[in-house]
Scaffold this motif. Structure first.
Motif, short mmCIF file in Angstrom:
data_model
loop_
_atom_site.label_atom_id
_atom_site.label_comp_id
_atom_site.label_asym_id
_atom_site.label_seq_id
_atom_site.Cartn_x
_atom_site.Cartn_y
_atom_site.Cartn_z
N ALA A 99 40.51 -23.08 -91.95
CA ALA A 99 41.39 -22.01 -91.45
C ALA A 99 41.57 -20.93 -92.51
CB ALA A 99 42.74 -22.61 -91.05
N GLU A 100 41.76 -21.34 -93.79
CA GLU A 100 41.88 -20.37 -94.88
C GLU A 100 40.61 -19.56 -95.04
OE1 GLU A 100 42.93 -22.90 -98.08
OE2 GLU A 100 45.08 -22.94 -97.60
N GLU A 101 39.42 -20.21 -94.79
CA GLU A 101 38.14 -19.51 -94.88
C GLU A 101 38.06 -18.40 -93.83
OE1 GLU A 101 34.24 -18.61 -96.20
OE2 GLU A 101 35.89 -19.77 -97.08
N LEU A 102 38.52 -18.68 -92.61
CA LEU A 102 38.49 -17.67 -91.55
C LEU A 102 39.42 -16.50 -91.91
CD1 LEU A 102 38.56 -19.96 -88.38
CD2 LEU A 102 36.61 -18.76 -89.34
N VAL A 103 40.58 -16.81 -92.48
CA VAL A 103 41.50 -15.74 -92.89
C VAL A 103 40.86 -14.86 -93.96
CG1 VAL A 103 43.71 -15.27 -94.00
CG2 VAL A 103 43.55 -17.06 -92.26
N GLU A 104 40.17 -15.52 -94.91
CA GLU A 104 39.54 -14.78 -96.00
C GLU A 104 38.41 -13.91 -95.48
OE1 GLU A 104 37.24 -15.73 -100.21
OE2 GLU A 104 38.39 -17.32 -99.20
N LYS A 105 37.68 -14.34 -94.44
CA LYS A 105 36.58 -13.56 -93.89
C LYS A 105 37.07 -12.39 -93.05
CE LYS A 105 32.95 -17.04 -93.88
NZ LYS A 105 32.03 -16.26 -94.73
N GLY A 106 38.35 -12.33 -92.77
CA GLY A 106 38.89 -11.19 -92.04
C GLY A 106 38.64 -11.25 -90.55
N ILE A 107 38.59 -12.45 -89.98
CA ILE A 107 38.42 -12.60 -88.54
C ILE A 107 39.62 -11.96 -87.84
CG2 ILE A 107 38.17 -14.25 -86.66
CD1 ILE A 107 35.78 -14.05 -88.55
N ARG A 108 39.34 -11.21 -86.78
CA ARG A 108 40.41 -10.50 -86.11
C ARG A 108 41.24 -11.41 -85.21
NH1 ARG A 108 40.05 -5.44 -81.85
NH2 ARG A 108 42.29 -4.88 -81.95
N ALA A 109 40.56 -12.31 -84.47
CA ALA A 109 41.27 -13.21 -83.56
C ALA A 109 40.38 -14.42 -83.25
CB ALA A 109 41.65 -12.51 -82.27
N ILE A 110 41.02 -15.51 -82.79
CA ILE A 110 40.32 -16.73 -82.40
C ILE A 110 40.77 -17.13 -81.00
CG2 ILE A 110 39.95 -19.18 -82.91
CD1 ILE A 110 40.38 -18.56 -85.82
N ILE A 111 39.77 -17.39 -80.14
CA ILE A 111 40.07 -17.85 -78.78
C ILE A 111 39.44 -19.24 -78.63
CG2 ILE A 111 39.83 -17.37 -76.32
CD1 ILE A 111 39.34 -14.43 -77.09
N THR A 112 40.18 -20.20 -78.09
CA THR A 112 39.70 -21.59 -77.96
C THR A 112 39.87 -22.08 -76.53
OG1 THR A 112 41.84 -22.52 -78.55
CG2 THR A 112 40.31 -22.09 -80.36
N GLU A 113 38.99 -23.05 -76.17
CA GLU A 113 39.15 -23.69 -74.86
C GLU A 113 40.23 -24.76 -74.91
OE1 GLU A 113 35.68 -25.27 -73.08
OE2 GLU A 113 34.93 -23.32 -72.40
N LYS A 114 40.34 -25.43 -76.06
CA LYS A 114 41.36 -26.47 -76.24
C LYS A 114 42.30 -26.05 -77.35
CE LYS A 114 38.23 -30.14 -74.72
NZ LYS A 114 37.58 -31.40 -75.09
N PRO A 115 43.53 -26.58 -77.39
CA PRO A 115 44.52 -26.18 -78.40
C PRO A 115 44.03 -26.46 -79.81
CG PRO A 115 45.56 -27.43 -76.63
CD PRO A 115 44.11 -27.53 -76.41
N LEU A 116 44.46 -25.56 -80.74
CA LEU A 116 44.13 -25.73 -82.15
C LEU A 116 44.99 -26.83 -82.76
CD1 LEU A 116 43.92 -22.00 -83.25
CD2 LEU A 116 42.07 -23.65 -83.49
N PRO A 117 44.51 -27.54 -83.79
CA PRO A 117 45.35 -28.47 -84.53
C PRO A 117 46.53 -27.74 -85.17
CG PRO A 117 43.02 -28.85 -85.01
CD PRO A 117 43.10 -27.57 -84.25
N GLU A 118 47.63 -28.43 -85.35
CA GLU A 118 48.85 -27.82 -85.88
C GLU A 118 48.65 -27.26 -87.26
OE1 GLU A 118 51.64 -27.17 -84.40
OE2 GLU A 118 50.84 -27.98 -82.52
N VAL A 119 47.90 -27.97 -88.10
CA VAL A 119 47.70 -27.49 -89.48
C VAL A 119 46.95 -26.16 -89.49
CG1 VAL A 119 45.55 -28.78 -89.78
CG2 VAL A 119 46.91 -28.17 -91.78
N VAL A 120 46.01 -25.97 -88.56
CA VAL A 120 45.27 -24.69 -88.46
C VAL A 120 46.20 -23.60 -87.93
CG1 VAL A 120 43.32 -23.54 -87.36
CG2 VAL A 120 43.09 -25.92 -88.12
N LYS A 121 47.01 -23.94 -86.95
CA LYS A 121 47.95 -22.95 -86.41
C LYS A 121 48.88 -22.43 -87.49
CE LYS A 121 48.25 -24.59 -81.60
NZ LYS A 121 49.15 -25.13 -80.57
N GLU A 122 49.36 -23.33 -88.35
CA GLU A 122 50.29 -22.91 -89.40
C GLU A 122 49.64 -21.91 -90.35
OE1 GLU A 122 51.60 -26.44 -91.29
OE2 GLU A 122 52.77 -27.17 -89.55
#
Length: 654
Positions: free
Chosen positions: A543-566
């Motif tokens: 999750a920190e890697e995605l933040v560092e890469k500057g991803i604008r948004a994430i869409i999922t078919e199933k809910p994200l784990p709580e630790v990733v959401k935080e």
């Protein structure tokens, strides 16, 4: 001891039991002849076990209870004798009688052999190396058991097998083979001293058996019968005489070969062993070889309807199917030779030998022609009559017996000539019938062959049609699915060209390997929107890697784990589910309407900012409240200290 070899008689000398056994094992004779096995005493079993394979012990004087003297047997077979009390003379007579097929073979072993396959030496104690060695030996035992089993099956020898499994191999294998030691010679060899041992042990009989060396002896002494056998877990046995009358009918579960042999021997002497199936089972062939009887096998296996019809002809009911099958086989064999037996009866009536009908028929079935069989029976009867007459010391020459003998021979020759002529006519007719049937069979075979080819061709076409229909259904399903996907892709392209849609980069799972794949194949840039099918199992680091890469948004078919959401919430990186944004996806492609996405991102970020302001306000109020409480405590403490100081000064002033 004396020896008889290639027509020569040679005196060998006197032997101890040990030297005699060594001599026999070295020479490996066909027959060891003796006038009475009782002379071997307690060493009889030991002596029989020491005989090499193929060597027979023969008691020439007959089986127990029916023994005759050596002198009477020698006289019957034209052997001149000397001093009856000379042991070498007795040995010579015994050898000459055995060479003529006189006597009974002493049977100490069943026609069964136990073959044991085991490890050759102890594994001992130890660690890993001993475990590996033990497993290797058990695998070798298993391979040897499989090898012996394959050889017995290819030789069509019946057997039972018991095994003990160990370490994915076998610790032991024990075969009970329904064959004699001679039949296994060259097929299974004993092994000693290696990792695997193979031991061959013949099964001893509880009581000694006696079998005649020549079939004529058994035919003369016992009733001739035709025996039908139905092998299996339950063995069926049926016996009929040469007039078609039922003699015995029996069935028994788990009946060994030796027991079958003894049961039949008690009934009579089988001249034909019959089976109802083609080809003949190995069990039945074994019984036929043991009795030296003719084996009857039908041209094709008898059908149940045919068996029932045969039993109706006999007018008898049976206890089970095994007795039915055995009786049908025996009666079928009888019907096959019935015309020949009726012809023999007619000839015997002409010759006045009807009392010896059974014996003559048995000899003919055994392979003699009718003339030879009648001659043997006649000569045997004459010898018996001569033996009964008292020998006269002085008697004048009488030519009448010789003239009578000449007349008998002339009549027999005339009879044989007529029989020969009739047989020639029968052979001629049979050859014509055989030729006609062969032509008929050839025509029938050609018709069957064409029919089979047509059926095979039709079956191949039907199978081909079924395969093509299956392929067509699968192709139609693929075309239908691709058509739907094509329509969806066209809609997505139109939306993307108009700029009203945002393409999504699709990840099957949220993992480091999948991120590497996306970067390698299409690249991952700042501002991209990711679509994750299954984010389960993702952690804080990715999750920190995605933040560092500057991803604008994430869409999922199933809910994200709580630790990733935080992590994403803390970094203000928007995340949604596909249901919230109405994502359109075809295989590895997905898009979402730009307006919907922008609006959802804006609303989510605005909501998060309000939540952040509320949290900041709550935090400030909490700090002020904490400061107020702390200040009140401080003022209270100072007031308490000043009061205590005032009291102290007052006490000091007094």
């Amino acid at each position: 001891m004396v020896s008889w070899f290639n027509g020569k008689l040679e005196r060998k000398g006197e032997f101890t039991l040990y030297r005699l056994i060594r001599f026999i094992q070295a020479k490996r004779p066909d027959i060891v002849a003796i006038d009475s096995v009782t002379e071997l005493g307690d060493d009889l079993r030991k002596f029989l076990r020491a005989l090499p394979p193929g060597t027979k012990l023969v008691q020439v004087t007959g089986k127990p209870g029916e023994q005759r003297t050596l002198q009477s047997l020698a006289k019957e077979h034209g052997i001149r004798t000397g001093d009856r009390f000379d042991p070498y003379e007795e040995a010579k007579v015994a050898a000459l009688l055995a060479s003529k097929g006189v006597g009974y073979e002493v049977l100490a072993f069943e026609d069964e052999v136990i073959v044991k396959v085991t490890r050759g030496r102890s594994h001992g104690k130890g660690g890993w190396s001993q475990d590996r060695y033990r497993k290797r030996v058990h695998n070798l035992v298993r391979d040897k058991v499989r090898e012996i089993e394959d050889r017995l099956r290819r030789a069509d020898i019946p057997f039972d097998l018991e095994t003990e499994e160990k370490d994915y191999g076998l610790a032991r294998g024990e075969f009970r083979v329904y064959a004699s030691r001679e039949e296994l010679a060259g097929l299974i060899r004993p092994m000693r001293g290696g990792d695997v041992e193979v031991r061959i042990q013949p099964v001893e009989r509880a009581e000694l058996g006696f079998a005649p060396l020549k079939k004529e002896e058994a035919i003369r002494e016992r009733k001739s019968i035709i025996v039908g056998i139905d092998p299996g877990i339950t063995v069926g046995i049926a016996a009929i005489d040469l007039d078609g009358r039922i003699v015995a009918l029996h069935s028994e579960r788990n009946m060994p070969v030796g027991e079958v042999f003894r049961f039949i021997s008690e009934i009579g002497h089988p001249v034909i062993i019959a089976t109802d199936v083609s080809p003949a089972p190995g069990f039945v062939e074994k019984i036929a070889r043991s009795f030296k009887a003719q084996l009857f096998v039908p041209r094709e296996s008898l059908r149940v309807e045919e068996k029932n019809e045969l039993l109706r002809d006999l007018g008898i009911t049976v206890d089970d199917d095994h007795q039915r099958d055995a009786l049908a086989a025996a009666y079928k064999a009888y019907l096959r030779i019935k015309p020949k037996l009726e012809h023999i009866d007619a000839r015997l009536r002409e010759a006045g030998l009807t009392k010896k009908s059974d014996e003559v028929k048995a000899l003919v079935i055994a392979g003699y022609n009718l003339g030879e069989a009648m001659q043997r029976v006649t000569l045997r009867e004459r010898k018996k009559e001569e033996e009964k007459e008292e020998p006269e010391t002085e008697k004048s020459f009488d030519a009448e017996p010789y003239l009578k003998r000449i007349r008998e021979l002339e009549r027999r020759i005339e009879l044989l000539e007529r029989e020969n002529e009739e047989l020639r006519e029968i052979i001629k007719e049979q050859r014509k019938t055989i030729g006609r049937l062969e032509r008929k069979i050839a025509d029938y075979d050609e018709e069957v062959r064409r029919k089979v080819l047509r059926e095979r061709e039709l079956e191949a076409k039907v199978r081909r049609i079924e395969v093509l229909e299956k392929q067509l259904r699968e192709a139609k399903a693929v075309i239908e699915r691709l058509s739907r996907d094509l329509v969806q892709v066209k809609r997505m392209n139109v939306v993307e060209v108009r700029g009203s849609a945002v393409p999504l980069k699709v990840l099957r799972v949220l993992s480091w390997g999948e991120l590497d794949r996306i970067e390698r194949e299409v690249g991952l840039r700042k501002g991209d929107v990711l679509f994750v099918i299954n984010p389960a199992g993702a952690g804080k680091a990715i999750a920190e890697e995605l933040v560092e890469k500057g991803i604008r948004a994430i869409i999922t078919e199933k809910p994200l784990p709580e630790v990733v959401k935080e992590v994403l919430r803390e970094a203000h990186l928007p995340f949604f589910t596909s249901e919230e944004l109405d994502v359109k996806r075809v295989d590895e492609f997905a898009v979402v309407e730009r307006e919907t996405l922008e609006k959802a991102i804006e609303e989510l970020l605005k909501r998060w900012e309000e939540e952040d302001r509320e949290r900041e306000a709550e935090k400030l109020l909490r700090l002020v409240e904490e400061y107020r409480i702390e200040r009140a405590r401080e003022l209270e403490r100072k007031a308490r200290e000043e009061l205590e100081g005032e009291k102290r000064r007052k006490r000091e002033g007094f």
